[in-house]
Design a protein around this motif. Sequence first.
Motif, PDB file in Angstrom:
ATOM      1  N   ARG A 298      12.724  62.191  85.197  1.00  0.00           N
ATOM      2  CA  ARG A 298      11.422  62.938  84.907  1.00  0.00           C
ATOM      3  C   ARG A 298      11.255  63.781  86.164  1.00  0.00           C
ATOM      4  N   THR A 299      10.757  65.011  86.006  1.00  0.00           N
ATOM      5  CA  THR A 299      10.259  65.953  86.863  1.00  0.00           C
ATOM      6  C   THR A 299       8.497  65.939  87.024  1.00  0.00           C
ATOM      7  N   TYR A 300       7.964  65.666  88.284  1.00  0.00           N
ATOM      8  CA  TYR A 300       6.810  65.937  88.493  1.00  0.00           C
ATOM      9  C   TYR A 300       6.578  66.920  89.561  1.00  0.00           C
ATOM     10  N   THR A 301       5.285  67.595  89.563  1.00  0.00           N
ATOM     11  CA  THR A 301       5.039  68.715  90.600  1.00  0.00           C
ATOM     12  C   THR A 301       4.786  67.904  91.950  1.00  0.00           C
ATOM     13  N   LEU A 302       4.592  68.555  93.113  1.00  0.00           N
ATOM     14  CA  LEU A 302       4.101  67.992  94.235  1.00  0.00           C
ATOM     15  C   LEU A 302       2.981  67.498  94.173  1.00  0.00           C
ATOM     16  N   ASP A 303       1.899  68.291  93.344  1.00  0.00           N
ATOM     17  CA  ASP A 303       0.558  67.828  93.261  1.00  0.00           C
ATOM     18  C   ASP A 303       0.351  66.297  92.243  1.00  0.00           C
ATOM     19  N   GLU A 304       1.633  65.912  91.640  1.00  0.00           N
ATOM     20  CA  GLU A 304       1.750  64.709  91.042  1.00  0.00           C
ATOM     21  C   GLU A 304       2.537  63.769  91.609  1.00  0.00           C
ATOM     22  N   ALA A 305       2.592  64.004  93.109  1.00  0.00           N
ATOM     23  CA  ALA A 305       3.438  63.066  93.801  1.00  0.00           C
ATOM     24  C   ALA A 305       2.977  61.468  93.587  1.00  0.00           C
ATOM     25  N   HIS A 306       1.594  61.247  93.604  1.00  0.00           N
ATOM     26  CA  HIS A 306       1.275  60.055  93.444  1.00  0.00           C
ATOM     27  C   HIS A 306       1.914  59.168  92.057  1.00  0.00           C
ATOM     28  N   ALA A 308       4.300  60.025  90.502  1.00  0.00           N
ATOM     29  CA  ALA A 308       5.925  59.919  90.384  1.00  0.00           C
ATOM     30  C   ALA A 308       6.223  58.613  91.319  1.00  0.00           C
ATOM     31  N   MET A 309       5.565  58.508  92.661  1.00  0.00           N
ATOM     32  CA  MET A 309       5.773  57.400  93.210  1.00  0.00           C
ATOM     33  C   MET A 309       5.545  56.077  92.335  1.00  0.00           C
ATOM     34  N   ALA A 310       4.251  56.007  91.645  1.00  0.00           N
ATOM     35  CA  ALA A 310       3.883  54.975  90.831  1.00  0.00           C
ATOM     36  C   ALA A 310       5.083  54.679  89.776  1.00  0.00           C
ATOM     37  N   TYR A 311       5.583  55.717  89.257  1.00  0.00           N
ATOM     38  CA  TYR A 311       6.543  55.643  88.348  1.00  0.00           C
ATOM     39  C   TYR A 311       8.025  54.994  88.625  1.00  0.00           C
ATOM     40  N   LEU A 312       8.219  55.576  90.055  1.00  0.00           N
ATOM     41  CA  LEU A 312       9.523  55.044  90.460  1.00  0.00           C
ATOM     42  C   LEU A 312       9.400  53.551  90.900  1.00  0.00           C
ATOM     43  N   LYS A 313       8.194  53.206  91.246  1.00  0.00           N
ATOM     44  CA  LYS A 313       7.862  51.633  91.687  1.00  0.00           C
ATOM     45  C   LYS A 313       7.903  50.782  90.560  1.00  0.00           C
ATOM     46  N   ALA A 314       7.395  51.154  89.565  1.00  0.00           N
ATOM     47  CA  ALA A 314       7.409  50.330  88.262  1.00  0.00           C
ATOM     48  C   ALA A 314       8.927  50.125  87.674  1.00  0.00           C
ATOM     49  N   SER A 315      10.101  50.987  88.376  1.00  0.00           N
ATOM     50  CA  SER A 315      11.250  50.971  87.429  1.00  0.00           C
ATOM     51  C   SER A 315      11.560  51.449  86.015  1.00  0.00           C
ATOM     52  N   LYS A 316      10.757  52.196  85.765  1.00  0.00           N
ATOM     53  CA  LYS A 316      10.699  53.041  84.319  1.00  0.00           C
ATOM     54  C   LYS A 316      11.883  53.709  84.052  1.00  0.00           C
ATOM     55  N   GLN A 317      12.288  54.451  84.910  1.00  0.00           N
ATOM     56  CA  GLN A 317      13.143  55.157  85.089  1.00  0.00           C
ATOM     57  C   GLN A 317      14.760  55.050  84.750  1.00  0.00           C
ATOM     58  N   PHE A 318      15.443  55.891  84.046  1.00  0.00           N
ATOM     59  CA  PHE A 318      16.988  55.791  83.949  1.00  0.00           C
ATOM     60  C   PHE A 318      17.475  57.113  84.624  1.00  0.00           C
ATOM     61  N   GLY A 319      17.937  56.860  85.876  1.00  0.00           N
ATOM     62  CA  GLY A 319      18.401  57.942  86.676  1.00  0.00           C
ATOM     63  C   GLY A 319      17.381  58.241  87.910  1.00  0.00           C
ATOM     64  N   LYS A 320      17.346  59.336  88.167  1.00  0.00           N
ATOM     65  CA  LYS A 320      16.523  59.953  89.301  1.00  0.00           C
ATOM     66  C   LYS A 320      15.032  60.586  88.659  1.00  0.00           C
ATOM     67  N   VAL A 321      14.057  60.505  89.781  1.00  0.00           N
ATOM     68  CA  VAL A 321      12.997  60.972  89.639  1.00  0.00           C
ATOM     69  C   VAL A 321      12.841  62.388  90.484  1.00  0.00           C
ATOM     70  N   ALA A 322      12.532  63.496  90.084  1.00  0.00           N
ATOM     71  CA  ALA A 322      12.332  64.724  90.763  1.00  0.00           C
ATOM     72  C   ALA A 322      10.986  65.155  91.112  1.00  0.00           C
ATOM     73  N   LEU A 323      10.778  65.944  92.158  1.00  0.00           N
ATOM     74  CA  LEU A 323       9.600  66.583  92.516  1.00  0.00           C
ATOM     75  C   LEU A 323       9.856  68.250  92.733  1.00  0.00           C
ATOM     76  N   LYS A 324       9.324  68.802  91.639  1.00  0.00           N
ATOM     77  CA  LYS A 324       9.334  70.167  91.847  1.00  0.00           C
ATOM     78  C   LYS A 324       8.310  70.873  92.753  1.00  0.00           C
ATOM     79  N   ILE A 325       8.864  71.310  93.753  1.00  0.00           N
ATOM     80  CA  ILE A 325       8.109  71.933  94.896  1.00  0.00           C
ATOM     81  C   ILE A 325       7.656  73.250  94.610  1.00  0.00           C
ATOM     82  N   THR A 326       8.527  74.221  94.445  1.00  0.00           N
ATOM     83  CA  THR A 326       8.176  75.805  94.552  1.00  0.00           C
ATOM     84  C   THR A 326       9.185  76.110  93.134  1.00  0.00           C
ATOM     85  N   ASN A 327       8.533  77.424  92.546  1.00  0.00           N
ATOM     86  CA  ASN A 327       9.418  78.021  91.397  1.00  0.00           C
ATOM     87  C   ASN A 327      10.498  78.671  92.313  1.00  0.00           C
TER      88      ASN A 327
END
Length: 327
Positions: A298-306, A308-327
Amino acid sequence: MKAFVHEYGELKLKEMNEPFADHGQVAVAIRTAGLNRRDVAVPNRRGEDAGALILGSDGAGLIEAVGEGVSEFSVGDEVIINPSLGWYENTEAPPKQFDILGMPDNGTFTEYIVLPAEQVEQKPAHLSWEEAGVLALSALTGYRALFTKGKVQEGETLFIPGAGSGVATYLIQFAKQAGARIIVTSRSEEKRQQALELGADRALNTNSDWPVELREETIDIVIDSVGKATFNHSLEVLKKGGRLVTFGATTEDTIELNLRKFFYGQYKLIGTTMGSQEELRAMLELVDEHQIHPIVDRTYTLDEAHDAMAYLKASKQFGKVALKITN
């Protein structure tokens, strides 16, 4: 510049001063950053009176500026960041000066970062920005655990408790290229299926009876990052004289070990963490040669960093979680 920081006990977005590339340094405009378990743990290691620290160890972006004395990079180069600081040659253990980007130094959850030029590498051309941004820390950890420490050989069987972590998805792909047989576990049927599609040969329910399920298998090597919840179960299925490589403890990090059973089994217990610049470059060659792609859940924006952190902490992911910073 905008950054996601931990400051005085709080996680928040903050406007920070843009750093300047001095002698021997490069400034990188971050396109994407990758989340790691370390990012979730760092706030718990800092006091509530600690000032602003930009989180994040993984990232990829464009060279924005080069300082004096830098000749190997130019403005506009596409690069990934090496989060392993001060560790250059492949040694048995990291040197005293080794550290990890993101604490105590400012990390990658920001629009710009300045680093010594030796801490960036050319981005593999076949990777998207999201893939490049989540690559270095987990893939380097998996590479060292599997090849440098685990010394996996063609035809051996590798057992990985926990199929959904970022490192596990790299281990599956690296071990497949090495000609190993791969067995993983997960409580999630969906993650077990994803692991099989990625290259695992078998995927067990974590709650199953492993010795019964694996009675026809010979487990040569276990790579375990879960900790107390799986450590002794992993020893149960490991062959006599086999190798157990450990690099993490997402559950409790203190275990009870039957020492007599351990030395009669003549098991090899091997600790590892991260890796050197030499290993990172070898890993990048492997990724490039075999056109390996990181698994971005899953990819989140920097504004959605909170979030993203909660999603990773819950161990819901398969693989990596990304933050999109700039275009």
